[in-house]
Design an enzyme around this catalytic site. Structure first.
Site, PDB file in Angstrom:
ATOM      1  CD  GLU A   1      -5.065   6.743   0.531  1.00 30.99           C
ATOM      2  OE1 GLU A   1      -4.520   5.637   0.389  1.00 30.99           O
ATOM      3  OE2 GLU A   1      -4.602   7.636   1.258  1.00 30.99           O
TER       4      GLU A   1
ATOM      5  CG  HIS B   1      -6.924   8.685   9.354  1.00 30.11           C
ATOM      6  ND1 HIS B   1      -6.567   7.526   9.977  1.00 30.11           N
ATOM      7  CD2 HIS B   1      -6.484   8.569   8.079  1.00 30.11           C
ATOM      8  CE1 HIS B   1      -5.943   6.732   9.123  1.00 30.11           C
ATOM      9  NE2 HIS B   1      -5.875   7.347   7.962  1.00 30.11           N
ATOM     10  CB  ILE B   2     -10.727  13.403  11.193  1.00 31.20           C
ATOM     11  CG1 ILE B   2     -11.206  12.990  12.587  1.00 31.20           C
ATOM     12  CG2 ILE B   2     -11.095  12.354  10.169  1.00 31.20           C
ATOM     13  CD1 ILE B   2     -12.734  12.950  12.708  1.00 31.20           C
ATOM     14  CG  PHE B   3      -9.792  14.977  15.735  1.00 27.11           C
ATOM     15  CD1 PHE B   3     -10.572  16.088  15.478  1.00 27.11           C
ATOM     16  CD2 PHE B   3     -10.419  13.791  16.066  1.00 27.11           C
ATOM     17  CE1 PHE B   3     -11.959  16.029  15.545  1.00 27.11           C
ATOM     18  CE2 PHE B   3     -11.804  13.706  16.146  1.00 27.11           C
ATOM     19  CZ  PHE B   3     -12.581  14.831  15.877  1.00 27.11           C
ATOM     20  CB  ALA B   4      -3.295  14.447  14.638  1.00 27.01           C
TER      21      ALA B   4
ATOM     22  CG  HIS C   1      -1.767   1.188   1.367  1.00 34.09           C
ATOM     23  ND1 HIS C   1      -3.088   1.225   0.979  1.00 34.09           N
ATOM     24  CD2 HIS C   1      -1.490   2.430   1.830  1.00 34.09           C
ATOM     25  CE1 HIS C   1      -3.586   2.430   1.205  1.00 34.09           C
ATOM     26  NE2 HIS C   1      -2.638   3.171   1.727  1.00 34.09           N
ATOM     27  CD  GLU C   2       1.432   3.392   3.718  1.00 37.60           C
ATOM     28  OE1 GLU C   2       1.512   4.461   3.085  1.00 37.60           O
ATOM     29  OE2 GLU C   2       0.441   3.106   4.409  1.00 37.60           O
TER      30      GLU C   2
ATOM     31  CE1 TYR D   1      -7.633  10.273   3.579  1.00 39.30           C
ATOM     32  CE2 TYR D   1      -5.628  10.795   4.785  1.00 39.30           C
ATOM     33  CZ  TYR D   1      -6.252  10.230   3.703  1.00 39.30           C
ATOM     34  OH  TYR D   1      -5.510   9.611   2.719  1.00 39.30           O
TER      35      TYR D   1
END
Length: 813
Positions: A623, A725-728, A593-594, A731
């Site tokens: 992605e 993902h959404i706070f740091a 994936h990466e 996303y």
């Protein structure tokens, strides 16, 4: 389904740095001279991390600036990869070149004192970042000196700017690049080599860095020059890539507050400063709370079921904590909340009370005491809503969608279509687990809870497909996996990947360095690979980060573009004793994936760095390459090429491969719902949620959980406190992107299926086309145009539904 267009599909689912020191002989000197001359034409710099994220079949996971994980499930080993977002238009690259001694890696020793700026490694000229010598003491003076210089450069640009590429874009690119390369070094080291001293230094200078970014993003002379280019007679003759850059810069400037009046702009800037600080604190709290938990076990009965690799890791951890005589066989053992340890317990421990304790500790990370992220989340959501209102949007999700392919409505429709297609299969998954556990006569069979699902799912999978994941580890040693991955890249894309350890400085002895070469043997890119978990200093998850982007403007000789450099960071099981790192199949998927992200960064042919590689690509399409590469883990020739027993060299039996293939859709409905929960929760919090209103963030999670989880979310679940993902990361208002891009990636892989996965010639031809479109064009064209250029048509969701085993359900719906 075949006639579905992209617009309608949205409604459906859219060596080793050796211990031996380098000996300098005549041959080495000659090679060095060649290397230095080569790099005089390619300046290297650093860029932000691409958040990292993940995909996995494990039921509960979380983080990947970068930005994915398979769909970068919150719980997949690649979660973090995808965790970081390119930070507005201010996150790009810089033009540094190095002396020969500095490019020699670990032999170069730069030890400046804090007050000698000329010796500060952050301010030196270099090809590869001096990760080995940068310390916390260099951050304050280095960043401040850099910002002072860039402020002067910006003033000069504003005074001399003209609406032409050489007088606007190229000097702007150099300013942006210079900041990003230096800040990229500091930020990367914080992710992989964290320390209180480094945190303190970053915290002190970060407001100054953000202030300059805002100053740059709100520059009216630059904004007006971009608008003048768009309105000029030269506009129609410009390339698609340059047009997209101009349009993006204008849009980003507006989102940066360039059009705001003085009072609103000041308030906006205060919000941006505070959000940056809060996001950093959020991530630190997650790391610290994860690191804080340790479970010491001394009784063998309490570790029953844990595989040898998990016991070895637990004993190794115990040794590092001062239990010098700890052994895998007799303990003591230390369990942590780091992914390799946590997942092993949840999947394999027969000790139900241990599973419950570990599960509760995991879902309540960073939710109490000094590390409580609850108030931070509330502040972040409040400030994001204020920011949206100042910019003229109804909510923060609309701000997020302003630079994406989707709209809020289309994203919601997509998630609902997938949710409805996944619900019945997920209910059946739960019934299957209940029935199986009853057959085994366990007393909890009639009252299965969250800490039982992973355990009994794994037992059912083993029974149904006769596959024990731990028994597969010896077939997936890291060296063999990397060899197979590089072999696949050669076949598909015509590139060679060679070790280049010692060429560039590294931040840890486990880090490897590689060079990508074209068919003529010429270097075209480089990347670092940091594979192992280090819970005491390294954040969790997996991610790909940009070190430097390909750039024509930053060429030293004016002809050869600067070559791209990336880093790939994972947190997989480290070597235990004299054994190499033996990987789970999920860890194999994470590396693929990466590497997909890294390939898009490294194989770009865009010479305009503002749309090179992953830059300029709409977030909900980024992605595609990473999720695309995961499919090759189920390709027979590829899998069998990497699956070699680390001791005997024996290949993985073909019948085992067939079982892995059959097990691919095991619990697909449940895993899909897990992603839908995260994405739906993200959208709820950034659209309809009112901070400090009658409903708390946990009330929202409970409400969303009722329609996305077959087993209701526990009242004490505080997963949001570690939802990096959404706070740091990048996303926020965009976690749905995993599913959106999954439609694209599955359809892209179906082109290889159509060509014939057993037809090497056809695969190579299709691979070359994929390279020349998806990987080469970067942000120079819209994602839809790029996809059509590769596939010959607009995307269809059929391949994704088929791969997930959900096509019949979705079709009937």
């Amino acid at each position: 389904m075949k006639g579905v267009t992209f617009h309608s599909l949205v409604l459906i689912n859219t060596n080793r740095e050796g211990s031996e020191r380098m000996r300098v002989n005549i041959g080495r000197l000659v090679a060095l001279v060649i290397l230095v001359n080569m790099f005089m034409a390619t300046c290297i710099s650093v860029s932000r991390s691409f958040r990292p994220l993940l995909h996995s079949s494990y039921p509960f996971k979380t983080p990947k600036r970068l930005p994915k994980s398979h769909p970068c499930p919150l719980w997949s080993s690649s979660f973090l990869f995808c965790l970081h977002k390119l930070h507005k238009s201010t996150s790009i690259t810089s033009d540094f070149c190095c002396s020969s001694s500095q490019s020699m890696g670990s032999e170069a020793k730069l030890v400046p004192s804090e007050d000698k700026l000329e010796e500060n490694p952050l301010l030196q000229d270099f090809v590869f970042p001096p990760y080995h010598v940068v310390e916390a003491k260099h951050v304050r003076p280095g960043i401040r000196a850099l910002l002072a210089k860039l402020e002067k450069d910006l003033i000069e640009l504003e005074e001399t700017v003209e609406p032409t590429w050489p007088k606007l874009v190229e000097p702007l690119e150099k300013i942006i690049d210079r900041l990003q390369v230096v800040w990229g070094i500091v930020n990367h080291l914080k992710s992989v080599k964290d320390s209180p001293e480094l945190r303190s230094a970053i915290e002190e200078v970060q407001p100054e860095k953000v202030k300059f970014q805002l100053r740059l993003g709100q520059s009216k002379p630059i904004y007006n020059a971009f608008k003048a280019i768009r309105e000029s007679s030269q506009w129609e003759a410009m390339t698609d890539a340059r047009k997209r850059i101009v349009e993006a810069q204008i849009k980003e400037a507006v989102l940066n507050g360039v059009s705001l009046e003085d009072a609103d702009r000041d308030h906006f800037n205060k919000i941006e400063q505070e959000l940056e600080k809060l996001s950093q604190k959020f991530g630190e709290n997650v790391l610290d709370s994860t690191k804080k938990f340790e479970k010491l076990i001394t009784d063998k009965k309490d570790v029953e079921g844990l595989p040898a690799t998990a016991l070895g890791l637990a004993a190794q951890t115990a040794n590092s904590k001062g239990y010098e005589n700890a052994t895998a066989e007799n303990g003591p053992w230390v369990i942590t909340l780091d992914a390799p340890s946590f997942i092993s317990v949840m999947q394999h421990s027969w000790n139900r009370s241990l599973r419950e304790e570990i599960y509760h500790s995991y879902i309540t990370r960073a939710s109490s005491g000094d590390l409580d992220n609850t108030p931070i989340i509330n502040q972040i959501l409040t400030l994001r809503l204020e920011k949206a209102k100042i910019l003229g949007y109804n909510n923060y999700a609309e701000v997020s969608m302003a630079t994406k392919m989707a709209t809020v409505d289309k994203a919601v429709e997509l998630l609902e279509k997938i949710r409805s297609a996944s619900w019945d299969p997920a209910v059946q998954d739960m019934e299957d687990i209940k029935r199986f556990s009853k057959e085994k006569g366990v007393k909890e069979a009639n009252n299965l809870s969250h800490w039982d699902i992973a355990f009994w799912s794994e037992r059912l999978r083993e029974s149904k497909y006769d596959i024990k994941e731990e028994e597969l580890r010896p077939f997936f040693s890291l060296p063999k996996v990397m060899d197979g991955l590089f072999g696949l890249a050669k076949m598909l894309f015509g590139i060679d990947i060679e070790p280049a350890d010692g060429l560039a400085p590294v931040w840890n002895n486990d880090v490897r360095f590689y060079c990508l070469k074209d068919s003529l043997g010429s270097p075209i890119a480089y990347f670092y690979f940091d594979p192992y978990s280090r819970p005491s200093e390294k954040r969790g998850g997996a991610w790909m980060g940009e070190v430097v982007a390909r750039s024509r403007a930053l060429s030293r000789d004016g002809t050869s573009s600067r070559l791209p450099i990336a880093h790939m960071v994972c947190n997989q099981t480290p070597p235990v004793g004299d054994k190499p790192s033996l990987m789970t199949f999920r860890e194999v998927e994470t590396i693929f994936h990466e590497f997909g992200h890294a390939l898009q960064h490294m194989l770009t042919k865009q010479d305009e760095s503002l749309c090179s590689g992953i830059r300029g690509i709409e977030w909900d399409a980024v992605e595609l390459p990473s999720q695309f590469m995961e499919n090759w883990c189920y390709h027979k020739d590829t899998l069998l090429s990497i699956a070699k027993h680390y001791e005997t060299g024996e290949s993985l039996p073909e019948e085992v491969f067939k079982k892995l293939l059959a097990a691919r859709t095991f619990r697909a409905g449940s895993l899909s719902l897990r992603q839908i929960r995260f994405a739906s929760l993200d959208l709820e919090l950034h659209t309809t949620y009112i901070p400090n209103g009658s409903e708390s963030i946990y009330d929202v999670d409970q409400r969303v959980g009722k329609r996305t989880q077959v087993i209701p979310v526990l009242p004490e679940d505080r997963f949001l406190c570690s939802f990096s993902h959404i706070f740091a990361g990048g996303y926020a208002g965009g976690y749905y992107s995993y599913k959106w891009a999954e439609v694209l990636s599955a359809d892209a892989f179906s082109a290889f299926e159509d060509a014939g996965l057993d037809n090497d010639k056809a695969i190579k031809e299709t691979g070359l086309k994929f390279r020349e479109t998806i990987l080469a064009l970067g942000g120079g064209k819209s994602p839809l145009e790029v996809f059509v250029e590769f596939r010959g048509r607009e995307p269809s969701p059929e391949a994704l539904l088929r791969h997930n085993g959900l096509l019949p359900v979705a079709a009937s719906a």
